[in-house]
Scaffold this motif. Structure first.
Motif, mmCIF file in Angstrom:
data_model
loop_
_atom_site.group_PDB
_atom_site.id
_atom_site.type_symbol
_atom_site.label_atom_id
_atom_site.label_comp_id
_atom_site.label_asym_id
_atom_site.label_seq_id
_atom_site.Cartn_x
_atom_site.Cartn_y
_atom_site.Cartn_z
ATOM 1 N N UNK A 1 -12.100 -9.595 -1.599
ATOM 2 C CA UNK A 1 -11.439 -10.677 -2.690
ATOM 3 C C UNK A 1 -10.192 -10.367 -3.036
ATOM 4 N N UNK A 2 -9.134 -11.386 -2.705
ATOM 5 C CA UNK A 2 -7.931 -11.004 -3.000
ATOM 6 C C UNK A 2 -7.434 -11.860 -4.149
ATOM 7 N N UNK A 3 -6.580 -11.339 -5.245
ATOM 8 C CA UNK A 3 -6.173 -12.362 -6.276
ATOM 9 C C UNK A 3 -4.645 -11.756 -6.511
ATOM 10 N N UNK A 4 -3.741 -12.832 -6.440
ATOM 11 C CA UNK A 4 -2.603 -13.103 -6.522
ATOM 12 C C UNK A 4 -2.055 -13.376 -8.092
ATOM 13 N N UNK A 5 -1.313 -12.433 -8.578
ATOM 14 C CA UNK A 5 -0.833 -13.015 -10.100
ATOM 15 C C UNK A 5 0.520 -13.596 -10.133
ATOM 16 N N UNK A 6 1.237 -13.571 -9.185
ATOM 17 C CA UNK A 6 2.741 -14.153 -9.179
ATOM 18 C C UNK A 6 2.789 -14.833 -7.885
ATOM 19 N N UNK B 1 5.065 8.533 9.555
ATOM 20 C CA UNK B 1 5.263 7.620 8.319
ATOM 21 C C UNK B 1 5.181 6.252 8.710
ATOM 22 N N UNK B 2 4.457 5.507 7.842
ATOM 23 C CA UNK B 2 4.042 4.085 7.997
ATOM 24 C C UNK B 2 4.578 3.282 6.725
ATOM 25 N N UNK B 3 5.407 2.320 6.907
ATOM 26 C CA UNK B 3 5.540 1.417 5.778
ATOM 27 C C UNK B 3 4.282 0.427 5.592
ATOM 28 N N UNK B 4 3.892 0.359 4.341
ATOM 29 C CA UNK B 4 2.709 -0.407 4.204
ATOM 30 C C UNK B 4 3.246 -1.835 3.507
ATOM 31 N N UNK B 5 4.242 -1.747 2.288
ATOM 32 C CA UNK B 5 4.665 -2.818 1.707
ATOM 33 C C UNK B 5 6.212 -2.414 1.279
ATOM 34 N N UNK B 6 6.842 -3.268 0.764
ATOM 35 C CA UNK B 6 8.358 -3.041 0.289
ATOM 36 C C UNK B 6 8.510 -1.815 -0.540
ATOM 37 N N UNK B 7 7.197 -1.607 -1.378
ATOM 38 C CA UNK B 7 7.349 -0.309 -2.301
ATOM 39 C C UNK B 7 6.299 0.638 -1.814
ATOM 40 N N UNK B 8 5.611 0.532 -0.814
ATOM 41 C CA UNK B 8 4.585 1.656 -0.616
ATOM 42 C C UNK B 8 4.583 1.890 0.721
ATOM 43 N N UNK B 9 4.681 3.183 1.105
ATOM 44 C CA UNK B 9 4.708 3.993 2.437
ATOM 45 C C UNK B 9 3.692 5.035 2.499
ATOM 46 N N UNK B 10 3.008 4.892 3.511
ATOM 47 C CA UNK B 10 2.013 6.013 3.868
ATOM 48 C C UNK B 10 2.682 7.166 4.734
ATOM 49 N N UNK B 11 2.224 8.128 4.018
ATOM 50 C CA UNK B 11 2.628 9.448 4.851
ATOM 51 C C UNK B 11 1.350 10.102 5.268
ATOM 52 N N UNK B 12 1.430 10.752 6.511
ATOM 53 C CA UNK B 12 0.405 11.248 7.205
ATOM 54 C C UNK B 12 0.803 12.694 7.332
ATOM 55 N N UNK B 13 -0.169 13.700 6.850
ATOM 56 C CA UNK B 13 -0.035 15.189 6.548
ATOM 57 C C UNK B 13 -1.020 15.880 7.697
ATOM 58 N N UNK B 14 -0.356 17.092 8.147
ATOM 59 C CA UNK B 14 -1.156 17.906 8.770
ATOM 60 C C UNK B 14 -1.420 19.142 7.670
ATOM 61 N N UNK B 15 -2.413 19.461 7.239
ATOM 62 C CA UNK B 15 -2.549 20.505 6.240
ATOM 63 C C UNK B 15 -2.761 21.960 7.250
ATOM 64 N N UNK B 16 -2.215 23.139 6.607
ATOM 65 C CA UNK B 16 -2.127 24.038 6.921
ATOM 66 C C UNK B 16 -3.481 24.973 6.757
ATOM 67 N N UNK B 17 -4.223 24.594 5.955
ATOM 68 C CA UNK B 17 -5.688 25.045 5.712
ATOM 69 C C UNK B 17 -6.400 23.716 5.417
ATOM 70 N N UNK C 1 -3.137 -7.806 -6.673
ATOM 71 C CA UNK C 1 -1.448 -7.604 -6.348
ATOM 72 C C UNK C 1 -0.670 -8.777 -6.928
ATOM 73 N N UNK C 2 0.596 -8.376 -7.040
ATOM 74 C CA UNK C 2 1.401 -9.666 -7.778
ATOM 75 C C UNK C 2 1.687 -10.636 -6.702
ATOM 76 N N UNK C 3 1.958 -10.385 -5.234
ATOM 77 C CA UNK C 3 2.417 -11.153 -4.360
ATOM 78 C C UNK C 3 1.792 -10.696 -2.968
ATOM 79 N N UNK C 4 1.653 -11.842 -2.058
ATOM 80 C CA UNK C 4 0.918 -11.449 -0.665
ATOM 81 C C UNK C 4 1.522 -10.141 -0.105
ATOM 82 N N UNK C 5 2.756 -10.025 -0.152
ATOM 83 C CA UNK C 5 3.479 -8.994 0.650
ATOM 84 C C UNK C 5 3.290 -7.661 -0.128
ATOM 85 N N UNK C 6 2.618 -7.530 -1.144
ATOM 86 C CA UNK C 6 2.409 -6.272 -1.837
ATOM 87 C C UNK C 6 0.935 -5.909 -1.650
#
Length: 248
Positions: free
Chosen positions: A178-183, A19-35, A153-158
């Protein structure tokens, strides 16, 4: 998603291995598939959770990892306060837990690198996830296809996958970010501090050696509508624009 695709993709168990935190509201979950299954950049999976009383909740998530066949996939999951599935991942799930999923699903919003380019990718918020699979696929294959990613994205941290994307941009190997921040005010000289618009699309395409062969747009309904219209107004033919929407 068609019923035919669902029938062809049976449910299976997948264990969380990292499990790896990406932003305050987004986290990556790494899975191992059974098939293990093969998949293409841009595809997604369905995740199903079953409560003790038998109630089931399902949610579709794009695969963030580059295509591979070893049974490992990454899902970058945004926490939605009113969601039925994402709060489980953010508040309960731990390494070692298992969930049910099925896939790969989706055949329109995909990019095998032999499709060529140039590509223009436009993502808003967590809509960058399937585009990230394409960007990673290009890097893993050492492809020379020109690609520009416009990420709003809204802000840099997102800015999801921010350090990885900036690192790929710094290679100067045909991939441009190209990044564009709206807030918030842009942090990099060539980035923007506003919502996507026609001028931004024109300037993004100017970074490509020739007009895009395909344009992929992913994000909320409102974002995709605005971005796709901006592309059309910038002269991009509707038939080469592929869109994927989520939420409201």
């Amino acid at each position: 998603m068609s019923e035919a695709l669902a029938v062809q993709s049976p449910w299976q168990t997948a264990g969380i291995v990292r499990i790896e935190k990406r932003t305050p509201r987004v986290t990556s979950f790494f899975f191992r598939l059974s098939r293990p299954f093969a998949y293409r950049a841009g595809q997604h999976v369905d995740v199903r959770l079953t409560a003790p009383d038998g109630y089931q909740a399902r949610r579709s998530y794009s695969i963030a990892s580059a295509p591979r066949t070893d049974g490992a996939i990454e899902l970058a999951i945004e926490k939605l306060d009113d969601g039925e599935v994402s709060p489980f991942f953010h508040e309960v799930a731990a390494v070692g837990d298992e969930v049910e999923l099925r896939g790969p699903l989706g055949g329109h919003f995909v990019w095998p690198d032999d499709d060529g380019g140039p590509l223009l990718l436009v993502g808003g918020g967590s809509g960058v996830v399937p585009l990230m699979s394409m960007v990673r696929h290009r890097a893993a294959r050492k492809s020379t296809v020109p690609v520009v990613l416009v990420f709003s994205a809204r802000v840099w941290d997102e800015v999801i996958f921010r350090d990885e994307l900036i690192g790929l941009d710094d290679r100067k190997d045909g991939f441009g970010l190209v990044l564009t921040l709206t807030r918030e005010t842009a942090r990099r000289p060539a980035d923007y501090s506003r919502r996507v618009d026609v001028a931004m699309m024109v300037q993004a395409m100017a970074r490509l050696p020739e007009p895009p062969r395909i344009a992929f747009v992913c994000g909320s309904n409102a974002f995709v509508s605005a971005a796709a219209q901006a592309l059309i107004d910038a002269g991009v033919a509707t038939e080469i624009i592929r869109t994927e929407r989520y939420g409201v």
